[in-house]
Design a protein around this motif. Structure first.
Motif, PDB file in Angstrom:
ATOM      1  N   GLU A 142       0.990  -1.253   0.156  1.00 19.06           N
ATOM      2  CA  GLU A 142       0.023  -0.069  -0.202  1.00 19.06           C
ATOM      3  C   GLU A 142       0.833   1.257   0.021  1.00 19.06           C
ATOM      4  OE1 GLU A 142      -3.300   0.398  -0.048  1.00 19.06           O
ATOM      5  OE2 GLU A 142      -3.762  -1.894  -0.090  1.00 19.06           O
ATOM      6  N   ILE A 143       1.088   1.815  -1.245  1.00 17.10           N
ATOM      7  CA  ILE A 143       2.148   2.747  -1.380  1.00 17.10           C
ATOM      8  C   ILE A 143       1.576   3.649  -2.505  1.00 17.10           C
ATOM      9  CG2 ILE A 143       3.716   1.616  -2.694  1.00 17.10           C
ATOM     10  CD1 ILE A 143       6.165   3.068  -1.747  1.00 17.10           C
ATOM     11  N   SER A 144       1.878   4.817  -2.352  1.00 16.00           N
ATOM     12  CA  SER A 144       1.406   5.806  -3.379  1.00 16.00           C
ATOM     13  C   SER A 144       2.556   5.971  -4.348  1.00 16.00           C
ATOM     14  CB  SER A 144       1.245   7.269  -2.816  1.00 16.00           C
ATOM     15  OG  SER A 144       1.027   8.401  -3.929  1.00 16.00           O
ATOM     16  N   GLU A 145       2.272   6.287  -5.841  1.00 18.07           N
ATOM     17  CA  GLU A 145       3.347   6.461  -6.546  1.00 18.07           C
ATOM     18  C   GLU A 145       4.040   7.815  -6.387  1.00 18.07           C
ATOM     19  OE1 GLU A 145       2.096   8.120 -10.342  1.00 18.07           O
ATOM     20  OE2 GLU A 145       0.183   8.690  -9.612  1.00 18.07           O
ATOM     21  N   ASP A 146       3.543   8.580  -5.497  1.00 18.74           N
ATOM     22  CA  ASP A 146       4.681   9.564  -5.325  1.00 18.74           C
ATOM     23  C   ASP A 146       5.297   9.557  -3.704  1.00 18.74           C
ATOM     24  OD1 ASP A 146       4.154  11.232  -7.680  1.00 18.74           O
ATOM     25  OD2 ASP A 146       2.093  11.797  -6.887  1.00 18.74           O
ATOM     26  N   ASP A 147       5.297   8.411  -3.261  1.00 15.79           N
ATOM     27  CA  ASP A 147       5.871   8.157  -1.801  1.00 15.79           C
ATOM     28  C   ASP A 147       7.367   8.093  -2.324  1.00 15.79           C
ATOM     29  OD1 ASP A 147       7.023   6.724   0.453  1.00 15.79           O
ATOM     30  OD2 ASP A 147       4.967   6.650   1.169  1.00 15.79           O
ATOM     31  N   ALA A 148       8.158   8.863  -1.477  1.00 10.58           N
ATOM     32  CA  ALA A 148       9.466   8.741  -1.708  1.00 10.58           C
ATOM     33  C   ALA A 148      10.156   7.282  -1.395  1.00 10.58           C
ATOM     34  CB  ALA A 148      10.105   9.705  -0.505  1.00 10.58           C
ATOM     35  N   HIS A 149       9.492   6.434  -0.829  1.00  7.59           N
ATOM     36  CA  HIS A 149       9.938   5.213  -0.640  1.00  7.59           C
ATOM     37  C   HIS A 149      10.035   4.302  -1.908  1.00  7.59           C
ATOM     38  CE1 HIS A 149       9.663   6.178   3.715  1.00  7.59           C
ATOM     39  NE2 HIS A 149      10.752   5.524   3.940  1.00  7.59           N
ATOM     40  N   ASN A 150       9.049   4.734  -2.702  1.00  6.27           N
ATOM     41  CA  ASN A 150       8.782   4.010  -3.924  1.00  6.27           C
ATOM     42  C   ASN A 150       9.874   4.043  -4.862  1.00  6.27           C
ATOM     43  OD1 ASN A 150       7.973   3.017  -6.630  1.00  6.27           O
ATOM     44  ND2 ASN A 150       5.883   3.670  -6.306  1.00  6.27           N
ATOM     45  N   PRO A 151      10.837   2.967  -5.267  1.00  2.00           N
ATOM     46  CA  PRO A 151      11.953   2.994  -5.888  1.00  2.00           C
ATOM     47  C   PRO A 151      11.892   3.498  -7.497  1.00  2.00           C
ATOM     48  CG  PRO A 151      11.804   0.925  -4.795  1.00  2.00           C
ATOM     49  CD  PRO A 151      10.623   1.474  -4.667  1.00  2.00           C
ATOM     50  N   ALA A 152      10.716   3.513  -7.817  1.00  2.00           N
ATOM     51  CA  ALA A 152      10.698   4.035  -9.175  1.00  2.00           C
ATOM     52  C   ALA A 152       9.971   5.447  -9.359  1.00  2.00           C
ATOM     53  CB  ALA A 152       9.233   3.208  -9.914  1.00  2.00           C
ATOM     54  N   VAL A 153       9.777   6.352  -8.029  1.00  2.00           N
ATOM     55  CA  VAL A 153       9.308   7.558  -8.137  1.00  2.00           C
ATOM     56  C   VAL A 153      10.053   8.630  -8.735  1.00  2.00           C
ATOM     57  CG1 VAL A 153      10.140   8.197  -5.937  1.00  2.00           C
ATOM     58  CG2 VAL A 153       8.083   9.071  -6.575  1.00  2.00           C
TER      59      VAL A 153
ATOM     60  N   GLU B 181      15.141   9.046  11.186  1.00  2.00           N
ATOM     61  CA  GLU B 181      16.238   8.785   9.957  1.00  2.00           C
ATOM     62  C   GLU B 181      17.255   7.706   9.993  1.00  2.00           C
ATOM     63  OE1 GLU B 181      20.192  11.505   8.151  1.00  2.00           O
ATOM     64  OE2 GLU B 181      18.939  12.205   9.673  1.00  2.00           O
ATOM     65  N   GLU B 182      17.589   7.133  11.247  1.00  3.98           N
ATOM     66  CA  GLU B 182      18.314   5.856  11.393  1.00  3.98           C
ATOM     67  C   GLU B 182      17.225   4.560  11.110  1.00  3.98           C
ATOM     68  OE1 GLU B 182      16.684   7.160  15.328  1.00  3.98           O
ATOM     69  OE2 GLU B 182      17.896   8.054  13.622  1.00  3.98           O
ATOM     70  N   GLU B 183      15.955   4.745  11.153  1.00  3.08           N
ATOM     71  CA  GLU B 183      15.197   3.670  10.900  1.00  3.08           C
ATOM     72  C   GLU B 183      14.917   3.423   9.463  1.00  3.08           C
ATOM     73  OE1 GLU B 183      14.303   1.284  13.017  1.00  3.08           O
ATOM     74  OE2 GLU B 183      15.557   2.006  14.490  1.00  3.08           O
ATOM     75  N   ASP B 184      15.036   4.599   8.771  1.00  2.28           N
ATOM     76  CA  ASP B 184      14.393   4.880   7.570  1.00  2.28           C
ATOM     77  C   ASP B 184      15.388   3.949   6.406  1.00  2.28           C
ATOM     78  OD1 ASP B 184      12.601   5.580   5.490  1.00  2.28           O
ATOM     79  OD2 ASP B 184      13.001   7.491   5.619  1.00  2.28           O
ATOM     80  N   VAL B 185      14.688   3.816   5.210  1.00  5.55           N
ATOM     81  CA  VAL B 185      15.430   2.763   4.252  1.00  5.55           C
ATOM     82  C   VAL B 185      15.262   3.549   2.944  1.00  5.55           C
ATOM     83  CG1 VAL B 185      15.738   0.739   3.179  1.00  5.55           C
ATOM     84  CG2 VAL B 185      14.930   0.641   5.393  1.00  5.55           C
ATOM     85  N   ALA B 186      16.401   3.942   2.293  1.00  5.40           N
ATOM     86  CA  ALA B 186      16.458   4.710   1.045  1.00  5.40           C
ATOM     87  C   ALA B 186      16.347   3.767  -0.151  1.00  5.40           C
ATOM     88  CB  ALA B 186      17.771   5.456   0.939  1.00  5.40           C
ATOM     89  N   PRO B 187      15.446   3.950  -1.020  1.00  5.95           N
ATOM     90  CA  PRO B 187      15.463   2.899  -2.329  1.00  5.95           C
ATOM     91  C   PRO B 187      16.496   3.347  -3.041  1.00  5.95           C
ATOM     92  CG  PRO B 187      13.817   4.515  -2.383  1.00  5.95           C
ATOM     93  CD  PRO B 187      14.252   4.908  -1.136  1.00  5.95           C
TER      94      PRO B 187
ATOM     95  N   ALA C 187       4.976  19.577  -9.813  1.00 11.69           N
ATOM     96  CA  ALA C 187       5.244  20.349  -8.611  1.00 11.69           C
ATOM     97  C   ALA C 187       4.195  19.377  -7.702  1.00 11.69           C
ATOM     98  CB  ALA C 187       4.464  21.584  -8.913  1.00 11.69           C
ATOM     99  N   GLY C 188       3.103  19.015  -8.176  1.00  8.87           N
ATOM    100  CA  GLY C 188       2.200  18.245  -7.115  1.00  8.87           C
ATOM    101  C   GLY C 188       3.172  17.068  -6.613  1.00  8.87           C
ATOM    102  N   GLY C 189       3.586  16.319  -7.483  1.00  8.13           N
ATOM    103  CA  GLY C 189       4.480  15.007  -7.190  1.00  8.13           C
ATOM    104  C   GLY C 189       5.392  15.246  -6.379  1.00  8.13           C
ATOM    105  N   LEU C 190       6.315  16.741  -6.447  1.00  4.63           N
ATOM    106  CA  LEU C 190       7.359  17.068  -5.630  1.00  4.63           C
ATOM    107  C   LEU C 190       6.952  17.330  -4.264  1.00  4.63           C
ATOM    108  CD1 LEU C 190       9.740  19.097  -7.981  1.00  4.63           C
ATOM    109  CD2 LEU C 190       9.942  16.731  -7.378  1.00  4.63           C
ATOM    110  N   ALA C 191       5.787  18.000  -4.028  1.00  9.38           N
ATOM    111  CA  ALA C 191       5.395  18.345  -2.849  1.00  9.38           C
ATOM    112  C   ALA C 191       4.775  17.013  -2.152  1.00  9.38           C
ATOM    113  CB  ALA C 191       3.937  19.085  -3.120  1.00  9.38           C
ATOM    114  N   ARG C 192       4.231  16.087  -2.760  1.00 13.36           N
ATOM    115  CA  ARG C 192       3.821  14.991  -1.963  1.00 13.36           C
ATOM    116  C   ARG C 192       4.998  14.155  -1.547  1.00 13.36           C
ATOM    117  NH1 ARG C 192      -0.599  15.560  -5.446  1.00 13.36           N
ATOM    118  NH2 ARG C 192       0.544  14.634  -7.076  1.00 13.36           N
ATOM    119  N   MET C 193       6.176  13.981  -2.368  1.00 12.77           N
ATOM    120  CA  MET C 193       7.454  13.383  -2.135  1.00 12.77           C
ATOM    121  C   MET C 193       8.059  13.974  -0.862  1.00 12.77           C
ATOM    122  SD  MET C 193       8.723  12.471  -5.814  1.00 12.77           S
ATOM    123  CE  MET C 193      10.397  11.827  -5.215  1.00 12.77           C
TER     124      MET C 193
END
Length: 819
Positions: free
Chosen positions: A267-278, A631-637, A501-507
């Protein structure tokens, strides 16, 4: 004073044309030197001096708008550093893709400029009667054609590069403006950036085309120079073909991949920063929508000018110069009117999001469009009076009015069928009550019926202009439709700017108030993007018609082009098939690359970890539940992996439609003959226009029906989910297949104009008698064999294949992924 000036111009300009028409080769002796006689210099400047200096002024105005843009807020000024970071990633990814794309484009243009310029070296189209210097040789036509091809491709490529560079900057500034300022302020920021893009493009074209035409008149008459300028149009067509097809495949494959992973895995939005394809998705918005739109409209702009000038060059005596001069003067006038119209665009809307009145925002853009059109119609009367000053001039003026009004009306028709303020799009939302199947059915119906109004407008325009002035009237209508290109691109580029611009704001996870304002701009951007696609299709059709008329003029007016002839009817059938083939190939490529991106994202969900061993999928689930992670718990795609897949595969998948679009007219004209070629072009334009209108309007209506569900807060219900399915179907239609069709029909027309001089008998070059059917069939074996070899090579490389080439990722066992 005005009457006195007009009186002098009415007397002086016709006398100048009369003098130019009566000059002989002896009058021009010595033009091999750059210090030409005074009359020769004035003739060269008369066509080009106005667009040249207006091109320089347009570039200066674009620089001025960029300085204004630099003073607007960014992520740093609103304490959202992530906004600037994400925007920098998008810009870097866009530059990386354009570099790969331009490497292929350089090799592509190098080969084709030699291939198509080669015949001009041994059989120059100039002929003795057009060479100004008696001691000059005409063999350098090949060098002129090849050089113009390079300059045209370079102009288009530079325009696309600068357009993407500007758009990636204005995206973040528009998003930042929504945080601290009103909605109207953010609207104005977005338009400042898009207007910089628009006037930069127009400035480059006016500067390049006027400079090249001035240079081509060295040792050549204006009549021949405008015919050699076909090489410039050929170069812009090659660039547009590569940019639009490769960019469209990249954009929609990444978009589909980013969307599908949220539907199938987590369950992830296309504009979520965790989405590797965003990030790849946002890169696609710029290289596909912005660069593709620029290349598309720039090609139509150049093609309309050259087609009108080429047809005007066929008028005898002193009638020729004013007919060749009018297209250049009209685009110069259109630039001035666009400048005034741009200054009128603004909005003072202070809405907080969905409560903003979309009509008020839309009027902020439309008032500039209407003002530009009214000014252009008013002042073009003076242009026709100066150049013609008789009843014929009034007929030409009517063609200008018809072309301008047709372009504006075509945009309004597209707006009706794609905006959720009107019935067609809301009907799709209503059908969603019964599931995705009825959404798809309704959307297809809307797309089909949307072809009626624009087709009737174009038919009426062509018939009226042909009845008034003939073939030249149709060409001038195309020029008039595209003369206000500065305003058109400024408004059309507003769409992808607001969308990104909308995508950047959500990311960047900006506050809800800012995202609510962005949503309103995002919706307006979707509507203007759809309107821009409709305008691009209409202008592509009428430009292609003008180019086909030029083909007929070059090939010969004494050939029987009756539809009842079996050869021409066969060409119609063959041409009607080509748009389906050429639009299907990018569609298949989107599905293939989208699947590869989905598999790569699946791999990253389980294999990408942070220093604590937490997987990306776990971070997504926790961020969805708790909204924020330490920040230490997050994972960058690994977003670069998806960009690399999309970039490399888009270039390879582009090869088939690009080469088929170029080889098809060569095969038809050289292997069978001019009549079969004319039938092919007619069939391709008719079929391609209907298919383009249907796909772009249906896809945009599906997209906006999804936005309507979001506005009504039903996107998570079954009705909203059904519209999401419709949007997934419509995305590749409206952003890949539909826009690519505009390029295909124009490229085929430009290639036909390029080879037209060699479809005539050598002994009858001056009389305009074309080859008979199958007369030089042996030359047609070259494109036939090339096409067969290319098809086999693409099949061996598994680019053209029905087999599933995507490597499926196997998920680890359950105990390996347990927490």
């Amino acid at each position: 004073f005005r009457s006195l000036v007009l009186a002098h111009l009415r007397l002086a300009v016709p006398r100048l044309f009369e003098k130019m028409a009566t000059l002989t080769a002896e009058d021009y002796l010595g033009c091999g030197e750059w210090l030409c006689p005074l009359n020769r210099v004035w003739e060269r400047y008369f066509y080009t001096i106005i667009p040249f200096w207006l091109g320089v002024a347009s570039l200066l105005f674009a620089i001025f708008m960029k300085f204004r843009l630099d003073k607007k807020p960014d992520g740093k000024s609103i304490d959202v550093a992530a906004l600037d970071t994400i925007a920098a990633q998008v810009r870097s990814g866009a530059k990386a893709f354009l570099k790969v794309e331009y490497m292929f484009l350089s090799a592509f243009v190098f080969v084709l400029s030699i291939v198509f310029g080669f015949p001009y070296w041994f059989e120059p189209v100039s002929g003795v009667q057009w060479v100004i210097d008696k001691d000059a040789e005409a063999w350098d036509d090949g060098f002129r054609f090849g050089g113009l091809c390079w300059v045209g491709a370079l102009t288009s490529a530079v325009a696309c590069w600068l357009g993407v560079w500007l758009s990636t900057d204005v995206n973040r500034r528009t998003a930042a403006s929504c945080s601290k300022e009103t909605l109207g302020y953010a609207f104005n920021v977005a338009f400042v950036g898009s207007s910089a893009v628009g006037f930069m493009v127009v400035g480059l074209v006016l500067f390049s085309i006027s400079s090249c035409y001035w240079l081509m008149m060295h040792n050549r008459s204006p009549h021949l120079a405008i015919q050699l300028m076909i090489g410039f149009g050929f170069g812009t067509s090659l660039s547009a073909l590569v940019v639009r097809v490769a960019g469209g495949i990249y954009a929609k494959s990444t978009d589909v991949g980013a969307d599908l992973i949220g539907m199938t895995e987590v369950e992830i939005s296309e504009d979520d920063a965790h989405n590797p394809a965003v990030i790849a998705d946002k890169v696609g918005d710029n290289v596909g929508d912005v660069a593709g739109l620029i290349a598309d409209l720039l090609e139509s702009y150049v093609g309309a000018i050259i087609a009108a000038g080429a047809i005007g060059s066929t008028f005898p005596g002193q009638a020729g110069p004013p007919h060749m001069c009018l297209p250049f003067w009209l685009v110069s006038l259109g630039w001035a009117c666009s400048l005034v119209g741009t200054l009128a665009v603004s909005s003072s809307e202070e809405g907080k999001g969905w409560d903003a009145k979309a009509g008020n925002l839309l009027w902020g853009l439309n008032k500039g469009i209407y003002l530009t059109a009214v000014l252009f119609i008013a002042f073009s009367w003076g242009t026709t009076v100066i150049l013609f000053n008789n009843d014929y001039g009034w007929k030409v003026y009517c063609c200008i009015i018809i072309g301008t009004v047709t372009g504006v009306c075509n945009g309004k028709v597209t707006e009706y069928f794609t905006s959720f303020d009107f019935g067609p799009t809301t009907s799709i939302k209503d059908r969603a009550y019964t599931g995705p199947a009825t959404v798809v059915i309704q959307g297809l119906g809307v797309g089909m019926i949307s072809t009626v109004a624009p087709t009737c407008l174009l038919v009426a325009c062509i018939l009226a202009c042909n009845a008034l002035v003939g073939a030249y009237g149709v060409a001038i209508a195309a020029v008039a439709m595209l003369s206000t290109m500065g305003m058109n691109i400024s408004c059309d580029a507003f769409g992808p700017v607001a969308d990104s611009a909308g995508g950047l704001a959500r990311m960047a996870r900006m506050d809800d108030a800012a995202k609510a304002k962005i949503d309103s701009l995002h919706l307006l951007g979707k509507t203007k993007a759809a309107t821009g696609k409709g305008f691009a299709t209409g202008s592509a059709v009428i430009t292609s018609v003008s180019l086909v008329i030029a083909v007929k003029v070059y090939v010969g007016i004494f050939i029987n082009f009756s539809v009842s002839e079996s050869v021409l009817l066969s060409g119609l059938l063959f041409g009607a098939m080509l748009p389906y083939l050429l639009s299907a190939l990018p569609m298949l490529s989107v599905g293939k690359i989208g699947s590869e991106i989905v598999e790569e994202v699946r791999r990253q969900l389980y294999e990408v970890k942070n220093s604590n061993g937490k997987r990306l999928k776990e971070a997504i689930q926790q961020s969805t539940e708790f909204m924020t992670l330490a920040e230490e718990e997050d994972v960058a795609p690994e977003t670069d992996k998806c960009m690399n897949i999309a970039s490399s595969q888009a270039i390879k998948e582009m090869l088939a439609p690009v080469f088929f679009a170029i080889l098809a007219p060569c095969l038809c004209g050289l292997f069978v003959g001019p009549r079969f070629l004319m039938g092919t072009l007619a069939g391709a334009i008719v079929s391609g226009a209907m298919l383009a209108f249907k796909t772009t309007n249906a896809g945009s209506a599906w997209d906006n029906s999804k936005k309507l569900c979001k506005k009504l807060s039903i996107e998570s219900m079954k009705q909203g989910q059904a519209c999401v399915v419709g949007d997934a179907v419509g995305d590749p239609l409206k952003d890949t297949s539909g826009p690519c069709l505009n390029i295909f029909i124009k490229v085929m027309s430009v290639v036909s104009v390029t080879i037209a001089p060699f479809l005539k008998d050598d002994s009858s070059k001056l009389t305009g008698v074309g080859n008979e059917d199958w007369e030089n069939w042996y030359w047609g074996l070259i494109p036939l064999l090339l096409g067969l070899l290319m098809t086999v090579a693409l099949m061996v490389k598994r680019i053209l294949t029905w087999k599933d080439t995507v490597v499926k990722y196997q998920e680890p066992a359950l105990e390996e992924v347990s927490c």
